[in-house]
Design a protein around this motif. Structure first.
Motif, PDB file in Angstrom:
ATOM      1  N   SER A  12       0.844  -1.321   0.016  1.00 27.68           N
ATOM      2  CA  SER A  12       0.179  -0.068  -0.247  1.00 27.68           C
ATOM      3  C   SER A  12       1.068   1.410  -0.091  1.00 27.68           C
ATOM      4  CB  SER A  12      -1.010   0.156   1.269  1.00 27.68           C
ATOM      5  OG  SER A  12      -0.348   0.197   2.186  1.00 27.68           O
ATOM      6  N   LEU A  13       2.107   1.226   0.539  1.00 26.64           N
ATOM      7  CA  LEU A  13       2.862   2.292   0.653  1.00 26.64           C
ATOM      8  C   LEU A  13       3.443   2.787  -0.715  1.00 26.64           C
ATOM      9  CD1 LEU A  13       5.020   1.607   4.030  1.00 26.64           C
ATOM     10  CD2 LEU A  13       2.480   2.569   3.482  1.00 26.64           C
ATOM     11  N   HIS A  14       3.432   1.991  -1.784  1.00 28.27           N
ATOM     12  CA  HIS A  14       3.809   2.238  -3.221  1.00 28.27           C
ATOM     13  C   HIS A  14       3.055   3.410  -3.895  1.00 28.27           C
ATOM     14  CE1 HIS A  14       5.620  -1.769  -4.188  1.00 28.27           C
ATOM     15  NE2 HIS A  14       6.146  -1.393  -2.814  1.00 28.27           N
ATOM     16  N   SER A  15       1.473   3.705  -3.071  1.00 30.63           N
ATOM     17  CA  SER A  15       0.689   4.635  -3.557  1.00 30.63           C
ATOM     18  C   SER A  15       0.643   5.860  -2.511  1.00 30.63           C
ATOM     19  CB  SER A  15      -0.640   4.102  -3.705  1.00 30.63           C
ATOM     20  OG  SER A  15      -1.126   3.825  -2.804  1.00 30.63           O
ATOM     21  N   LYS A  16       0.388   6.951  -2.951  1.00 31.53           N
ATOM     22  CA  LYS A  16       0.045   8.139  -2.087  1.00 31.53           C
ATOM     23  C   LYS A  16      -0.917   7.989  -1.014  1.00 31.53           C
ATOM     24  CE  LYS A  16      -0.671  13.182  -2.040  1.00 31.53           C
ATOM     25  NZ  LYS A  16      -0.570  14.413  -2.937  1.00 31.53           N
ATOM     26  N   LYS A  17      -2.153   7.398  -1.908  1.00 32.36           N
ATOM     27  CA  LYS A  17      -3.247   7.093  -0.927  1.00 32.36           C
ATOM     28  C   LYS A  17      -2.843   6.220   0.524  1.00 32.36           C
ATOM     29  CE  LYS A  17      -7.881   5.314  -1.182  1.00 32.36           C
ATOM     30  NZ  LYS A  17      -7.860   4.328  -0.222  1.00 32.36           N
ATOM     31  N   GLY A  18      -2.156   5.138   0.179  1.00 30.29           N
ATOM     32  CA  GLY A  18      -1.664   4.247   1.098  1.00 30.29           C
ATOM     33  C   GLY A  18      -0.888   4.882   2.217  1.00 30.29           C
ATOM     34  N   ARG A  19      -0.076   5.776   1.426  1.00 32.79           N
ATOM     35  CA  ARG A  19       0.876   6.639   2.419  1.00 32.79           C
ATOM     36  C   ARG A  19       0.430   7.521   3.464  1.00 32.79           C
ATOM     37  NH1 ARG A  19       4.072   6.311  -2.485  1.00 32.79           N
ATOM     38  NH2 ARG A  19       3.494   8.423  -2.997  1.00 32.79           N
ATOM     39  N   VAL A  20      -0.503   8.254   2.832  1.00 35.11           N
ATOM     40  CA  VAL A  20      -1.325   8.970   3.899  1.00 35.11           C
ATOM     41  C   VAL A  20      -1.933   8.279   4.630  1.00 35.11           C
ATOM     42  CG1 VAL A  20      -3.190  11.035   3.801  1.00 35.11           C
ATOM     43  CG2 VAL A  20      -1.181  10.836   1.829  1.00 35.11           C
ATOM     44  N   GLU A  21      -2.875   7.476   4.408  1.00 35.83           N
ATOM     45  CA  GLU A  21      -3.738   6.637   5.338  1.00 35.83           C
ATOM     46  C   GLU A  21      -2.882   5.970   6.333  1.00 35.83           C
ATOM     47  OE1 GLU A  21      -5.720   3.833   2.955  1.00 35.83           O
ATOM     48  OE2 GLU A  21      -7.339   5.392   2.006  1.00 35.83           O
ATOM     49  N   ASN A  22      -1.790   5.646   6.164  1.00 36.44           N
ATOM     50  CA  ASN A  22      -1.096   4.749   7.052  1.00 36.44           C
ATOM     51  C   ASN A  22      -0.031   5.653   7.974  1.00 36.44           C
ATOM     52  OD1 ASN A  22      -1.917   1.607   7.025  1.00 36.44           O
ATOM     53  ND2 ASN A  22      -1.392   2.339   4.754  1.00 36.44           N
ATOM     54  N   GLN A  23       0.248   7.039   7.249  1.00 35.42           N
ATOM     55  CA  GLN A  23       1.231   7.720   7.688  1.00 35.42           C
ATOM     56  C   GLN A  23       2.704   7.113   7.799  1.00 35.42           C
ATOM     57  OE1 GLN A  23       0.902  11.441   8.681  1.00 35.42           O
ATOM     58  NE2 GLN A  23      -0.269  10.956   7.114  1.00 35.42           N
ATOM     59  N   LEU A  24       2.824   6.346   6.862  1.00 39.80           N
ATOM     60  CA  LEU A  24       4.147   5.499   6.410  1.00 39.80           C
ATOM     61  C   LEU A  24       4.790   5.785   5.092  1.00 39.80           C
ATOM     62  CD1 LEU A  24       3.094   2.323   8.502  1.00 39.80           C
ATOM     63  CD2 LEU A  24       4.600   4.099   9.482  1.00 39.80           C
ATOM     64  N   PHE A  25       5.837   5.546   4.798  1.00 42.11           N
ATOM     65  CA  PHE A  25       6.722   5.700   3.663  1.00 42.11           C
ATOM     66  C   PHE A  25       7.955   4.680   3.823  1.00 42.11           C
ATOM     67  CE2 PHE A  25       8.810   8.946   6.030  1.00 42.11           C
ATOM     68  CZ  PHE A  25      10.274   8.823   5.229  1.00 42.11           C
ATOM     69  N   LEU A  26       8.333   4.136   2.630  1.00 40.57           N
ATOM     70  CA  LEU A  26       9.552   3.458   2.328  1.00 40.57           C
ATOM     71  C   LEU A  26      10.537   4.004   2.133  1.00 40.57           C
ATOM     72  CD1 LEU A  26       7.665   0.795   0.016  1.00 40.57           C
ATOM     73  CD2 LEU A  26       8.264   0.455   2.412  1.00 40.57           C
ATOM     74  N   VAL A  27      11.745   3.653   2.658  1.00 40.70           N
ATOM     75  CA  VAL A  27      13.113   4.021   2.182  1.00 40.70           C
ATOM     76  C   VAL A  27      13.821   2.919   1.832  1.00 40.70           C
ATOM     77  CG1 VAL A  27      15.306   5.129   3.194  1.00 40.70           C
ATOM     78  CG2 VAL A  27      13.077   5.988   3.937  1.00 40.70           C
ATOM     79  N   GLU A  28      14.328   2.658   0.589  1.00 40.66           N
ATOM     80  CA  GLU A  28      14.839   1.668   0.109  1.00 40.66           C
ATOM     81  C   GLU A  28      16.354   1.528  -0.494  1.00 40.66           C
ATOM     82  OE1 GLU A  28      11.701  -0.141  -2.510  1.00 40.66           O
ATOM     83  OE2 GLU A  28      11.253   2.059  -2.675  1.00 40.66           O
ATOM     84  N   GLY A  29      17.015   0.471  -0.161  1.00 45.42           N
ATOM     85  CA  GLY A  29      18.444   0.269  -0.598  1.00 45.42           C
ATOM     86  C   GLY A  29      19.314   0.526   0.569  1.00 45.42           C
ATOM     87  N   GLU A  30      20.465  -0.084   0.340  1.00 44.40           N
ATOM     88  CA  GLU A  30      21.542  -0.241   1.312  1.00 44.40           C
ATOM     89  C   GLU A  30      21.900   1.224   1.967  1.00 44.40           C
ATOM     90  OE1 GLU A  30      25.759  -2.406   2.150  1.00 44.40           O
ATOM     91  OE2 GLU A  30      24.720  -2.603   0.314  1.00 44.40           O
ATOM     92  N   LYS A  31      22.468   2.007   1.323  1.00 47.27           N
ATOM     93  CA  LYS A  31      23.022   3.171   1.646  1.00 47.27           C
ATOM     94  C   LYS A  31      22.045   4.068   2.424  1.00 47.27           C
ATOM     95  CE  LYS A  31      25.783   7.252  -0.051  1.00 47.27           C
ATOM     96  NZ  LYS A  31      24.829   8.324   0.603  1.00 47.27           N
ATOM     97  N   ALA A  32      20.737   4.196   1.689  1.00 51.39           N
ATOM     98  CA  ALA A  32      19.638   5.096   2.249  1.00 51.39           C
ATOM     99  C   ALA A  32      19.003   4.595   3.691  1.00 51.39           C
ATOM    100  CB  ALA A  32      18.442   4.954   1.200  1.00 51.39           C
ATOM    101  N   VAL A  33      18.900   3.208   3.692  1.00 49.87           N
ATOM    102  CA  VAL A  33      18.546   2.692   4.927  1.00 49.87           C
ATOM    103  C   VAL A  33      19.710   2.952   6.225  1.00 49.87           C
ATOM    104  CG1 VAL A  33      18.077   0.517   6.396  1.00 49.87           C
ATOM    105  CG2 VAL A  33      16.811   0.964   3.960  1.00 49.87           C
ATOM    106  N   LEU A  34      21.003   2.525   5.736  1.00 50.73           N
ATOM    107  CA  LEU A  34      22.067   2.659   6.802  1.00 50.73           C
ATOM    108  C   LEU A  34      22.276   4.102   7.178  1.00 50.73           C
ATOM    109  CD1 LEU A  34      24.856   0.475   5.395  1.00 50.73           C
ATOM    110  CD2 LEU A  34      23.305  -0.039   7.282  1.00 50.73           C
TER     111      LEU A  34
END
Length: 245
Positions: A12-34
């Motif tokens: 659901s976090l792939h879409s804006k609607k899902g991000r807004v409803e859950n107040q969550l988002f994704l941070v992807e990949g090694e460098k970004a997460v670290l």
């Protein structure tokens, strides 16, 4: 292992609607997460492979961790290639009300391309610009493509979606410099210590209704035959000239 409910949440976090409803988002990949782990931003949980879980055991230790095979990680990711995994992150630390006094504020009018927005955030971070005001129709800053293109800078640059008319009228004492084709040569411009720097939509530039608020039109002079400049490149040129001054 992830539950079906968690997998549904991640998708659901792939879409804006899902991000807004859950107040969550994704941070992807090694460098970004670290890099995210080193910040104070709240991470709900991390999904990674067995290899990276072992490699970064100490870094991951205080965070809820789910170990999955690379096939599932790739399926849940928005990136073309992602063997590392991703973090599910709370939006709660990102509720900003910008203050414009004694600030250089980059203002974005209708920027729609996620890669451009992420690049602009990264450029602002590079040049020490602390905040960005965005028109309401700019692309979602929590779009995974924006987050990826910002290369971690999203965690250091404040932002707010605003009505540009209200922004300019409420701060009428501040100079407004706009990136336009018929302005003063940027190499001759003396940038003020506090101001708005306005950049327009990739195709149409700054909207006609916002041009009357611009107190100085600024142009990057063309010496060759290229038709136009990418808005991210234009932002970098503006900020470089600003810092030189």
């Amino acid at each position: 292992m992830l539950t079906n409910r968690q997998i549904k949440l991640i998708n659901s976090l792939h879409s804006k609607k899902g991000r807004v409803e859950n107040q969550l988002f994704l941070v992807e990949g090694e460098k970004a997460v670290l890099e995210l782990i080193q910040s104070s931003i709240q991470i709900e949980f991390i999904v990674t492979s067995e290899h990276f879980a072992a490699k970064y055991e100490q870094s991951f230790s205080p965070i809820e961790l789910y170990i999955e095979d690379e096939d599932l990680i790739q399926k849940l990711s928005t990136l073309v290639s992602n063997s590392f995994g991703f973090a599910v992150v709370s939006m709660s630390p990102f509720q900003f009300t910008l203050q414009y006094k004694e600030q250089i504020t980059v203002v974005l009018d209708g920027i729609r391309d996620p890669g451009n927005l992420g690049t602009i955030i990264r450029i602002c971070d590079w040049y020490g610009i602390k905040q960005i005001a965005l028109s309401h129709d700019c692309t979602d800053i929590f779009n995974p493509k924006v987050i990826a293109a910002s290369m971690g800078s999203f965690s250091r640059v404040k932002f707010e979606y605003v009505d540009l008319k209200n922004l300019f009228e409420s701060n009428s004492h501040l100079p407004v410099l706009g990136a336009l084709l018929n302005g003063d040569d940027i190499h001759q411009v003396i940038f003020p210590g506090e101001c708005f720097l306005v950049f327009g939509n990739e195709s149409n530039g700054i909207r006609p209704e916002n041009i009357p608020y611009i107190t100085q039109k600024v142009t990057i002079p063309r010496y060759g035959e290229a038709e136009s400049l990418n808005v991210g490149i234009s932002t970098a040129i503006f900020l470089d000239n600003l810092r030189r001054g």
